[in-house]
Design a protein around this motif. Structure first.
Motif, PDB file in Angstrom:
ATOM      1  N   LEU A 119      59.222  15.303  25.394  1.00 52.62           N
ATOM      2  CA  LEU A 119      59.881  15.193  26.698  1.00 52.62           C
ATOM      3  C   LEU A 119      61.242  15.905  26.735  1.00 52.62           C
ATOM      4  CD1 LEU A 119      59.090  11.453  27.530  1.00 52.62           C
ATOM      5  CD2 LEU A 119      58.173  13.488  28.666  1.00 52.62           C
ATOM      6  N   LEU A 120      61.725  16.321  25.568  1.00 52.76           N
ATOM      7  CA  LEU A 120      63.064  16.912  25.519  1.00 52.76           C
ATOM      8  C   LEU A 120      63.182  18.153  26.386  1.00 52.76           C
ATOM      9  CD1 LEU A 120      63.986  16.482  21.739  1.00 52.76           C
ATOM     10  CD2 LEU A 120      65.027  15.352  23.707  1.00 52.76           C
ATOM     11  N   SER A 121      62.168  18.993  26.334  1.00 51.29           N
ATOM     12  CA  SER A 121      62.294  20.247  27.084  1.00 51.29           C
ATOM     13  C   SER A 121      62.116  20.022  28.581  1.00 51.29           C
ATOM     14  CB  SER A 121      61.287  21.266  26.569  1.00 51.29           C
ATOM     15  OG  SER A 121      59.987  20.734  26.746  1.00 51.29           O
ATOM     16  N   GLU A 122      61.466  18.933  28.928  1.00 46.55           N
ATOM     17  CA  GLU A 122      61.276  18.637  30.353  1.00 46.55           C
ATOM     18  C   GLU A 122      62.558  18.101  30.997  1.00 46.55           C
ATOM     19  OE1 GLU A 122      58.120  15.862  31.240  1.00 46.55           O
ATOM     20  OE2 GLU A 122      58.907  15.545  33.267  1.00 46.55           O
ATOM     21  N   ALA A 123      63.346  17.381  30.189  1.00 47.46           N
ATOM     22  CA  ALA A 123      64.551  16.745  30.735  1.00 47.46           C
ATOM     23  C   ALA A 123      65.518  17.791  31.283  1.00 47.46           C
ATOM     24  CB  ALA A 123      65.236  15.920  29.656  1.00 47.46           C
ATOM     25  N   VAL A 124      66.009  17.558  32.489  1.00 48.30           N
ATOM     26  CA  VAL A 124      67.000  18.462  33.087  1.00 48.30           C
ATOM     27  C   VAL A 124      68.390  17.944  32.734  1.00 48.30           C
ATOM     28  CG1 VAL A 124      67.956  19.375  35.231  1.00 48.30           C
ATOM     29  CG2 VAL A 124      65.478  19.133  34.958  1.00 48.30           C
ATOM     30  N   TYR A 125      69.200  18.804  32.141  1.00 50.60           N
ATOM     31  CA  TYR A 125      70.558  18.408  31.749  1.00 50.60           C
ATOM     32  C   TYR A 125      71.365  18.156  33.023  1.00 50.60           C
ATOM     33  CZ  TYR A 125      74.721  18.394  28.776  1.00 50.60           C
ATOM     34  OH  TYR A 125      75.862  18.039  28.098  1.00 50.60           O
ATOM     35  N   GLY A 126      71.915  16.951  33.112  1.00 46.13           N
ATOM     36  CA  GLY A 126      72.367  16.462  34.406  1.00 46.13           C
ATOM     37  C   GLY A 126      73.741  16.856  34.886  1.00 46.13           C
ATOM     38  N   VAL A 127      74.111  18.122  34.801  1.00 44.03           N
ATOM     39  CA  VAL A 127      75.319  18.576  35.487  1.00 44.03           C
ATOM     40  C   VAL A 127      74.870  19.236  36.780  1.00 44.03           C
ATOM     41  CG1 VAL A 127      77.394  19.993  35.351  1.00 44.03           C
ATOM     42  CG2 VAL A 127      76.471  18.938  33.274  1.00 44.03           C
ATOM     43  N   THR A 128      75.019  18.530  37.875  1.00 41.28           N
ATOM     44  CA  THR A 128      74.486  19.020  39.153  1.00 41.28           C
ATOM     45  C   THR A 128      75.005  20.409  39.467  1.00 41.28           C
ATOM     46  OG1 THR A 128      74.910  16.736  39.815  1.00 41.28           O
ATOM     47  CG2 THR A 128      73.919  18.179  41.457  1.00 41.28           C
ATOM     48  N   GLU A 129      76.265  20.648  39.193  1.00 38.90           N
ATOM     49  CA  GLU A 129      76.878  21.927  39.538  1.00 38.90           C
ATOM     50  C   GLU A 129      76.219  23.086  38.788  1.00 38.90           C
ATOM     51  OE1 GLU A 129      78.491  19.158  39.030  1.00 38.90           O
ATOM     52  OE2 GLU A 129      79.678  18.857  40.854  1.00 38.90           O
ATOM     53  N   ILE A 130      75.571  22.797  37.676  1.00 37.82           N
ATOM     54  CA  ILE A 130      74.947  23.870  36.887  1.00 37.82           C
ATOM     55  C   ILE A 130      73.434  23.893  37.084  1.00 37.82           C
ATOM     56  CG2 ILE A 130      74.518  24.651  34.505  1.00 37.82           C
ATOM     57  CD1 ILE A 130      77.329  23.713  33.776  1.00 37.82           C
ATOM     58  N   ASN A 131      72.815  22.723  37.181  1.00 35.76           N
ATOM     59  CA  ASN A 131      71.356  22.654  37.246  1.00 35.76           C
ATOM     60  C   ASN A 131      70.807  22.162  38.578  1.00 35.76           C
ATOM     61  OD1 ASN A 131      70.752  23.656  34.669  1.00 35.76           O
ATOM     62  ND2 ASN A 131      71.251  21.678  33.730  1.00 35.76           N
ATOM     63  N   ARG A 132      71.565  22.397  39.643  1.00 33.79           N
ATOM     64  CA  ARG A 132      71.156  21.870  40.948  1.00 33.79           C
ATOM     65  C   ARG A 132      69.727  22.270  41.314  1.00 33.79           C
ATOM     66  NH1 ARG A 132      75.368  23.500  43.574  1.00 33.79           N
ATOM     67  NH2 ARG A 132      76.448  21.491  43.598  1.00 33.79           N
ATOM     68  N   ASP A 133      69.359  23.495  40.981  1.00 33.13           N
ATOM     69  CA  ASP A 133      68.048  24.000  41.413  1.00 33.13           C
ATOM     70  C   ASP A 133      66.878  23.319  40.718  1.00 33.13           C
ATOM     71  OD1 ASP A 133      69.463  25.698  42.965  1.00 33.13           O
ATOM     72  OD2 ASP A 133      69.176  27.457  41.683  1.00 33.13           O
ATOM     73  N   ARG A 134      67.107  22.826  39.534  1.00 38.47           N
ATOM     74  CA  ARG A 134      65.986  22.255  38.777  1.00 38.47           C
ATOM     75  C   ARG A 134      65.778  20.770  39.056  1.00 38.47           C
ATOM     76  NH1 ARG A 134      66.985  23.071  32.772  1.00 38.47           N
ATOM     77  NH2 ARG A 134      64.877  22.199  32.703  1.00 38.47           N
ATOM     78  N   LEU A 135      66.731  20.153  39.724  1.00 41.20           N
ATOM     79  CA  LEU A 135      66.660  18.693  39.877  1.00 41.20           C
ATOM     80  C   LEU A 135      65.598  18.204  40.865  1.00 41.20           C
ATOM     81  CD1 LEU A 135      70.457  17.924  39.608  1.00 41.20           C
ATOM     82  CD2 LEU A 135      68.684  17.015  38.098  1.00 41.20           C
ATOM     83  N   PRO A 136      65.364  18.900  42.004  1.00 45.70           N
ATOM     84  CA  PRO A 136      64.406  18.336  42.967  1.00 45.70           C
ATOM     85  C   PRO A 136      63.023  18.060  42.365  1.00 45.70           C
ATOM     86  CG  PRO A 136      65.690  20.066  43.999  1.00 45.70           C
ATOM     87  CD  PRO A 136      66.030  20.096  42.529  1.00 45.70           C
ATOM     88  N   GLN A 137      62.640  18.867  41.385  1.00 45.61           N
ATOM     89  CA  GLN A 137      61.321  18.664  40.774  1.00 45.61           C
ATOM     90  C   GLN A 137      61.384  17.758  39.537  1.00 45.61           C
ATOM     91  OE1 GLN A 137      62.548  21.956  41.364  1.00 45.61           O
ATOM     92  NE2 GLN A 137      61.686  21.696  43.405  1.00 45.61           N
ATOM     93  N   ALA A 138      62.564  17.400  39.095  1.00 45.03           N
ATOM     94  CA  ALA A 138      62.676  16.732  37.797  1.00 45.03           C
ATOM     95  C   ALA A 138      62.156  15.301  37.840  1.00 45.03           C
ATOM     96  CB  ALA A 138      64.127  16.742  37.340  1.00 45.03           C
ATOM     97  N   ARG A 139      61.450  14.924  36.789  1.00 38.97           N
ATOM     98  CA  ARG A 139      61.120  13.512  36.600  1.00 38.97           C
ATOM     99  C   ARG A 139      62.202  12.810  35.784  1.00 38.97           C
ATOM    100  NH1 ARG A 139      55.509  12.388  33.941  1.00 38.97           N
ATOM    101  NH2 ARG A 139      56.390  13.733  32.318  1.00 38.97           N
ATOM    102  N   LEU A 140      62.887  13.592  34.947  1.00 34.10           N
ATOM    103  CA  LEU A 140      63.827  13.016  33.985  1.00 34.10           C
ATOM    104  C   LEU A 140      65.110  13.842  33.939  1.00 34.10           C
ATOM    105  CD1 LEU A 140      64.642  11.196  31.545  1.00 34.10           C
ATOM    106  CD2 LEU A 140      63.242  12.693  30.098  1.00 34.10           C
ATOM    107  N   ALA A 141      66.240  13.203  34.235  1.00 35.75           N
ATOM    108  CA  ALA A 141      67.537  13.884  34.078  1.00 35.75           C
ATOM    109  C   ALA A 141      68.274  13.253  32.903  1.00 35.75           C
ATOM    110  CB  ALA A 141      68.372  13.762  35.346  1.00 35.75           C
ATOM    111  N   ALA A 142      68.870  14.112  32.074  1.00 34.88           N
ATOM    112  CA  ALA A 142      69.609  13.637  30.899  1.00 34.88           C
ATOM    113  C   ALA A 142      71.079  13.925  31.133  1.00 34.88           C
ATOM    114  CB  ALA A 142      69.118  14.359  29.649  1.00 34.88           C
ATOM    115  N   ASN A 143      71.815  12.886  31.446  1.00 37.17           N
ATOM    116  CA  ASN A 143      73.214  13.101  31.822  1.00 37.17           C
ATOM    117  C   ASN A 143      74.128  13.220  30.603  1.00 37.17           C
ATOM    118  OD1 ASN A 143      72.508  12.851  34.517  1.00 37.17           O
ATOM    119  ND2 ASN A 143      74.460  11.853  34.971  1.00 37.17           N
ATOM    120  N   PRO A 144      75.051  14.168  30.640  1.00 36.99           N
ATOM    121  CA  PRO A 144      76.041  14.255  29.568  1.00 36.99           C
ATOM    122  C   PRO A 144      77.055  13.127  29.713  1.00 36.99           C
ATOM    123  CG  PRO A 144      76.536  15.866  31.256  1.00 36.99           C
ATOM    124  CD  PRO A 144      75.256  15.191  31.666  1.00 36.99           C
ATOM    125  N   GLY A 145      77.832  12.906  28.674  1.00 39.79           N
ATOM    126  CA  GLY A 145      78.903  11.920  28.744  1.00 39.79           C
ATOM    127  C   GLY A 145      80.134  12.503  29.397  1.00 39.79           C
TER     128      GLY A 145
END
Lengths: 365, 365, 365, 365
Positions: D124-150
């Motif tokens: 599942l690691l490669s599926e997870a979208v790294y959760g900085v909206t400002e950088i990965n905004r485009d990938r989030l609408p389809q994401a099942r899993l967001a991995a937020n940084p601290g």
């Protein structure tokens, strides 16, 4: 109101004025915000939390000159200025919410006694609605002018109202109110005594000879109690920027002392204010049961000041010293929100027929 | 005393015990310091301010077993432990200064009422000298056992003594004491409610149903006043680590109210405590005249809590609300120094015939 | 010196001047203290911690006019004032310890570059002894003039000296120093940005374009390293009044990176500074072993800022990031004591042949 | 979505979990919030700011068992727990936003190196979208899993992104990041070192041997820079509960050093992030011009930490030390909002097609 509410904040350089802007920026029905300033300060240097908000200072005279194009004017001005501005503003048809002390007394003599000056608009005093929404909600929709109390008075009033209207207090003893206020309450005028290096880790008592808000408090509490109340108000700034902590000690009437309990008092408060979002939305009672043994310090059953910072809530908790027949009430608010700008917006909401909680629902940090 | 004083600090892991060590390390006549601890804590991890001091924890049982080789034992132990240890220590010929509550009441019944337990060494209660040097200086040189009050009581006593012995107080009203204590007063046992993240920027009220030190305070204040005093003690922790701020409100006897002034009260305090290093060295009166107008906040004429932190001084200031006939007294100390370890050393100095100020002359930060 | 040392503190209104007075009041060999001020401030209003000390402000011109009756003058004056006063003071035969920046550079060109002004007493620059006792102890007994560094420089120098003289640092990379200073470092001149309400709970960065003390630091560190050092100094005020926290990151020379360990670095520091009261009395190394797992936060093995507040100690701790070849050093002092007034007295002690620790042995709070 | 969003917060007892609840309570589209806890804590005792919210803890196992009735699950759980729960949650069709470290690395080897344990859901690691909206905004609408940084990583990334993508940084020098975090970042587990009495007025450095988030930061910054970046991350807790202050020093590429200015750097940031509510809504650049002389401290041209507390904003300011060729960037966020719960909701908003700022528009205090 399809165009939304257009608001001016006269006196936008201080902490109360900045907080007005912060809250109005998040209000769903407010479409224009015009803060005013004397001098040439930059809005974002004075209020760095509002970086990028796009607000800029206008001139106070210009704004009042075009008051007829506005819906509401908030006055965050020094004593004596509101009474000069209000007559013209009302004439222009704009509603006014005054955060200064100018219209808090109904009686011009009381004003003269407390502030040592003559009131220049005495005929408007009786018209002004005293701006505690929880007490004067019914009078606000028709009001042209609301006179908001300061943070000491509103926080003490909310904390004591159920006790006084319930007839618990022995009025022959003074009511003791020990208040600790954040340093935003001392204003942002530069002064050595309020530098960070001076106040950090300290307590800064002041006005122990009799605080200027004590007469206003006595006035309002007497009305609630149905008899003359003497208030011993002691004030200090604490080592925090925001928030006001008020601890009141009220001697209970002799005939009630023996049977009274913490639980009975709490039930009176819950009866008056309701619980959670039912009842008074912005007043929340901490009625947590006592944990641990009698000598254990159970911090959780009293309100925490930090818990209301940033919000329009007033948290109230209490206890009863049955050995001495004294009720202790703790009431806390954010001095700039429920104690100033938040209450002003709450009043605005009622005056304009909006949901009373609009723009104000955020919980504390 | 060519070999100097050899001292043990039983209970050296807490804040009071650490402060005992800090002050004893700078005492010119103390040549040996033995702190004790249960468990295997490292002294310098627990007290990082004493890095490189070379002190290490000994076992409490070992130390008390060799008590006859010591001159004085300071007890910084939980309630109930001192009464177990003191009889053996006195038998071994060592003098004891107890910082716990065990020997503060002369009457075992009063102890039982306040602490809900039987006293196991009741015969020693009347021998113990109550450890406020300013009040019991004459009895200390002969004392085997001093029972030190806590920070609330000593700071309130010093603040109120001239007022009560001067006969100003109306004893039919409760005396109101609002105290804000540093978080070192809550101890260093880990607890969620006293984490930095919880208390920062907040106020943490506790024990409003009646603080356990109120009866002790009533006991001592009644002795000073020459009549029964009821005390309404309200307590909270503030956003600082060290220091205690006590603001007392005392109703003045009716016949004195009209003529009393701030200046008259101040002169009574100066009469009792002297000024500067004349008179009571560790009690200093702030008698600054009022600056500015009546409604101006003149912070400088009351004591600042930060000004006593790190020192054994008690600063006292006051004002008089002539409209309501209420005197307001502010007294501040460092809760760990004058409120605990400093007073203990002050007592030791007198008990051993040393200069009372030895090791304690540092001014506050 | 039967009459003891007679000292003046020129510039006694600021925080450094007040701290000079506080420490001199507790110095066993100092018999007279004369603080000076312009204007008509009351000493005890400005320095409420010294309530009852009996000190009063004299006029600076009067004091320098009678300099020949004094033993030492401490200058706590703004940039440019010391260079005006020092020639006359030396002529009068009094020794001078200058806490300002005027005599910190040996080279007048370096002064001009850093401060943008011509030096008016360039011939005295080479005579001035740079006032870090731990480095220039031997030169002080003969010195007429000591030039003390500020709190940034002295705390960084002590923290980095063993690393640089030991030859560990790769000088081709800048040395990074992140400093967080208390707000007493910003002075007591009233200013909105340094009000308690502004700084509370915040961080106040400043001078990131290049701090004015960076060239002085580069000058001194280069001398220790035996080669040109570039310093990236970043400064901010933190939410505390006293203390300075300096965290330095030093890239290790490539050939040493692999074998270096935290323990090796610590042994170098202990070799240089000794342990406890042996060796450099005022420099203490925290060499606590690592507790817990590798990912656990072990707060106890680094110095705590609060542990030096009120004292003349510098606590130093460190670690080594072996993956990246970077040593991290934490050094902390009280910015007003070891960073200013305490160091000045330490120098005075050596200059006058006294015990170097006289009046300065108190541990931190 | 007529029924609104139904959300669970697994791990609702900590500060991040409490903050998730606080923000979700004010979200206009969220209709159900289910926090979970082990043990029998009362929700309102743990989160006194949410007094009267009506939320109560559910059991984590019950909630995950009925995950198909929820829309989104936020995981605020200790390391290792998310990787156990996520596969089942995704299978049940609920979307997951993980605030823990479990899914932040795309490569299971990198996870093993940083955390010393095997990943149990590596597919599942490669599926997870790294959760900085400002950088990965485009990938989030389809994401099942967001991995937020601290909070460290997100605040540093936003502060450095324009500099690194703009090609300004010399990658052969380490990038230095000095971070000061609030004590809420240390969690609410009771611990002596994080008591208020210990941290008050102090700085608490930790993990200087190499912080566990440094590899994650190097991973992400290298991707932005287009080359391997070495990060020297130094961390401490400061004397505040909320907020994170990050000051980065970046050596500029030699060929750019001479012509670079603060203004040029600022224009790059404005180009990337826009100004005010145009561009990236939650990233605000402080581009105030320098006031006063070169040596004057102009506090107003850098961001103030206090100004973002309570908000989802990241404020960024910077300067350029042209003498040394080093850019200094200051980026600040509220560690619990933009650094945790606010970013999580921002991601949720994008994942569910809502206005990205819904429930998050409040300005800082």
């Amino acid at each position: 109101m399809s165009k939304g509410i257009q608001a001016a904040v006269v006196g936008g350089t201080g902490y109360a004025g900045g907080e007005m802007c912060r809250l109005l920026l998040n209000h769903p029905e407010v479409t224009e915000i015009v803060p005013t300033a004397r001098g040439d300060e930059s809005f974002e240097r004075l209020h760095p939390n509002l970086l990028g908000s796009g607000l800029e200072f206008a001139d106070a005279e210009d704004v009042t000159a075009r008051a007829d194009t506005l819906d509401v004017v908030f006055l965050c001005t020094p004593s004596g200025e509101a009474m000069r501005r209000v007559p013209k503003l009302l004439e222009a048809g704009v509603r006014v919410i005054d955060l200064s002390a100018d219209f808090r007394f109904a009686d011009p003599n009381a004003y003269r006694t407390a502030y040592g000056a003559e009131h220049s608009a005495p005929d408007l005093l009786s018209e002004a609605v005293y701006g505690v929404t929880e007490i004067n909600r019914d009078r606000l929709p028709q009001a042209r002018l609301a006179a908001n109390p300061g943070c000491y008075v509103i926080t003490a009033l909310l904390g004591l109202e159920p006790l006084l209207t319930g007839g618990f207090a022995a009025l022959d003893s003074p009511l003791h109110i020990a208040a600790v206020n954040g340093t935003t309450g001392a204003g942002n005028k530069p002064r050595t005594e309020t530098l960070h290096a001076e106040v950090f880790g300290s307590m800064l008592p002041y006005s122990l000879q009799g605080h200027r808000h004590a007469p206003e408090l006595e006035d309002r509490l007497s009305a609630l109690a149905g008899g003359a109340v003497t208030v011993d108000l002691s004030t200090a700034h604490g080592n925090f920027a925001r928030g006001i902590y008020i601890q009141s000690s009220v001697r209970i009437r002799a005939e009630l002392r023996e049977e009274l309990t913490r639980e009975l008092l709490l039930s009176r408060y819950v009866e008056r204010y309701g619980t959670g979002s039912g009842g008074e939305y912005f007043v929340r009672i901490n009625d947590q049961p006592r944990l641990g043994g009698l000598t254990d310090k159970d911090y959780g059953r009293y309100p925490s000041l930090a818990g209301v910072v940033g919000s329009n809530f007033c948290h109230i908790g209490l206890d009863y010293d049955d050995k001495r027949g004294i009720a202790k009430v703790v009431s806390v608010t954010d001095n700039l929100v429920k104690g100033a700008a938040g209450s002003a917006i709450q009043n605005m909401n009622v005056m304009f027929g909006l949901d009373e909680t609009a723009g104000l629902r955020s919980y504390g940090l």
